[in-house]
Design an enzyme around this catalytic site. Structure first.
Site, PDB file in Angstrom:
ATOM      1  N   ASP A   1      17.014   1.840 -19.089  1.00 51.57           N
ATOM      2  CA  ASP A   1      15.837   1.250 -19.753  1.00 51.57           C
ATOM      3  C   ASP A   1      14.654   2.212 -19.645  1.00 51.57           C
ATOM      4  O   ASP A   1      14.205   2.533 -18.550  1.00 51.57           O
ATOM      5  CB  ASP A   1      15.490  -0.084 -19.084  1.00 51.57           C
TER       6      ASP A   1
ATOM      7  N   TYR B   1       6.488   5.884 -21.101  1.00 48.94           N
ATOM      8  CA  TYR B   1       6.924   6.496 -19.845  1.00 48.94           C
ATOM      9  C   TYR B   1       6.967   8.018 -19.938  1.00 48.94           C
ATOM     10  O   TYR B   1       6.958   8.706 -18.917  1.00 48.94           O
ATOM     11  CB  TYR B   1       8.314   5.997 -19.432  1.00 48.94           C
TER      12      TYR B   1
ATOM     13  N   LYS C   1      11.065   1.108 -25.755  1.00 49.11           N
ATOM     14  CA  LYS C   1      10.031   0.137 -26.109  1.00 49.11           C
ATOM     15  C   LYS C   1       8.956   0.782 -26.969  1.00 49.11           C
ATOM     16  O   LYS C   1       8.608   1.959 -26.780  1.00 49.11           O
ATOM     17  CB  LYS C   1       9.396  -0.440 -24.845  1.00 49.11           C
TER      18      LYS C   1
ATOM     19  N   HIS D   1       6.555  -3.636 -26.345  1.00 54.81           N
ATOM     20  CA  HIS D   1       6.227  -3.494 -24.920  1.00 54.81           C
ATOM     21  C   HIS D   1       5.285  -4.595 -24.426  1.00 54.81           C
ATOM     22  O   HIS D   1       5.486  -5.154 -23.340  1.00 54.81           O
ATOM     23  CB  HIS D   1       5.615  -2.117 -24.674  1.00 54.81           C
TER      24      HIS D   1
ATOM     25  N   LEU E   1      12.172  -6.001  -7.545  1.00 54.05           N
ATOM     26  CA  LEU E   1      12.038  -6.003  -6.086  1.00 54.05           C
ATOM     27  C   LEU E   1      10.584  -6.092  -5.654  1.00 54.05           C
ATOM     28  O   LEU E   1      10.263  -5.870  -4.486  1.00 54.05           O
ATOM     29  CB  LEU E   1      12.675  -4.734  -5.499  1.00 54.05           C
TER      30      LEU E   1
ATOM     31  N   ILE F   1      16.702  -4.357 -13.787  1.00 56.10           N
ATOM     32  CA  ILE F   1      16.655  -2.902 -13.963  1.00 56.10           C
ATOM     33  C   ILE F   1      15.866  -2.242 -12.830  1.00 56.10           C
ATOM     34  O   ILE F   1      14.772  -1.719 -13.040  1.00 56.10           O
ATOM     35  CB  ILE F   1      16.055  -2.518 -15.336  1.00 56.10           C
TER      36      ILE F   1
ATOM     37  N   SER G   1      14.674   3.771  -9.382  1.00 57.27           N
ATOM     38  CA  SER G   1      14.718   4.660  -8.231  1.00 57.27           C
ATOM     39  C   SER G   1      14.922   6.085  -8.720  1.00 57.27           C
ATOM     40  O   SER G   1      15.534   6.321  -9.757  1.00 57.27           O
ATOM     41  CB  SER G   1      15.859   4.273  -7.275  1.00 57.27           C
TER      42      SER G   1
ATOM     43  N   ARG H   1      20.073   5.605  -3.280  1.00 62.47           N
ATOM     44  CA  ARG H   1      19.575   4.247  -3.516  1.00 62.47           C
ATOM     45  C   ARG H   1      20.067   3.720  -4.864  1.00 62.47           C
ATOM     46  O   ARG H   1      20.383   2.541  -5.002  1.00 62.47           O
ATOM     47  CB  ARG H   1      18.051   4.216  -3.446  1.00 62.47           C
TER      48      ARG H   1
ATOM     49  N   ASN I   1      22.130   0.295  -5.209  1.00 63.55           N
ATOM     50  CA  ASN I   1      21.621  -0.867  -5.943  1.00 63.55           C
ATOM     51  C   ASN I   1      22.666  -1.541  -6.820  1.00 63.55           C
ATOM     52  O   ASN I   1      22.541  -2.733  -7.123  1.00 63.55           O
ATOM     53  CB  ASN I   1      20.421  -0.455  -6.807  1.00 63.55           C
TER      54      ASN I   1
END
Length: 278
Positions: free
Chosen positions: A46, A51, A76, A109, A191, A230, A233, A238, A242
């Site tokens: 994603d 970004y 997005k 978005h 998280l 989603i 990291s 990790r 996940n």
């Protein structure tokens, strides 16, 4: 190698329930993280125009030994690009940066109600799906009012609403409304942020009982609730950890304890008042 179950969206497209988020990663980091994720069994990445790492994700996909249809890619539309014609141009630009011929999921978005362009933007999304250029279309950070407007305008129900959601901001009412309409809830910042949620004794205790980590417990909570999730990291270990969440279940007692958590509220912007990028 773990593999995420598939959820069938309201348009028949199947999305892996767990994927990699690449928010706050630069292009090189997104490339490396996407490569690590695909090697670890992920089949869902994603990203977003804002970004600044669509090209890195695209390079990782291009270099993978997997067939294109085995990898689910979401990007997005940014706020400044809303509007019917602007959306069509922005989609072309994202597709070029990703190096793809078609996209799996395209999301608005933010609704940006003050701008007043999300309804025309959704009409452009419907056009893109009708033309076969994107398999599934959805939204991000939409509230019920925004969703009702675009559904009333077009008759097309978004397949996904990607929203901030974690155990201490569970957005139960919104996710339940979406479920009743056939819209899958996808969780960003699943998280929480800053690691505070992971430090709660509740998650440490549950994790110890299952031989897992607090992050595993929270991700398992999302999966139990039917969310697409989603986690982000840039650490390859990790990333691999996940996705290792499909070999245990939370008990009814554990789920009830999580449900009793104090709701601390948003960590990110409010969809009703955000003006970013307009």
């Amino acid at each position: 190698m773990p593999s995420a179950p598939l959820i069938t969206l309201n348009d028949g497209v199947q999305i892996p329930q767990l994927g990699l988020g690449v928010w706050q990663l630069d292009d090189a980091q997104a490339y490396a993280s996407s490569k690590a994720a695909l090697a670890a069994g992920y089949r869902h990445i994603d990203t977003a125009m804002i970004y600044g790492n669509e090209a890195g994700v695209g390079r990782a996909v291009a270099e993978s030994d997997l067939a294109r249809e085995q990898i689910f890619i979401t990007t997005k539309l940014w706020n400044a690009d809303q509007g019917f014609d602007n959306t069509l141009r922005a989609f072309d630009a994202s597709l070029e940066r990703l190096g793809l011929e078609t996209l799996d999921l395209y999301l608005i978005h933010w609704a940006i109600p003050k701008k007043g362009a999300y309804r025309d933007t959704w009409k452009a999304f419907v056009r893109l799906q009708q033309e076969g250029r994107v398999r599934s279309i959805g939204v991000s950070n939409f509230n019920v009012e925004h969703l009702e407007h675009i559904i009333d305008d077009t008759g097309v129900v978004p397949s996904v609403n990607q929203i901030e959601i974690h155990p201490d901001f569970n957005q139960h009412a919104l996710s339940q409304w979406c479920r009743e309409k056939g819209i899958v809830t996808e969780a960003w910042s699943p998280l929480g942020q800053g690691g505070e949620l992971l430090k709660l004794p509740l998650f440490a205790d549950i994790a110890q009982r299952h031989g897992k980590t607090p992050a595993h417990v929270i991700l398992r909570w999302h999966l139990h609730n039917g969310h697409v999730v989603i986690p982000r990291s840039s650490n390859a270990q990790r990333i691999a950890a996940n996705i290792d969440v499909f070999d245990f279940e939370l008990t009814p007692q554990e789920l009830e304890a999580i449900a009793q958590l104090k709701q601390t509220g948003r960590l990110g912007p409010d969809p009703e008042t955000i003006e970013m990028g307009i």
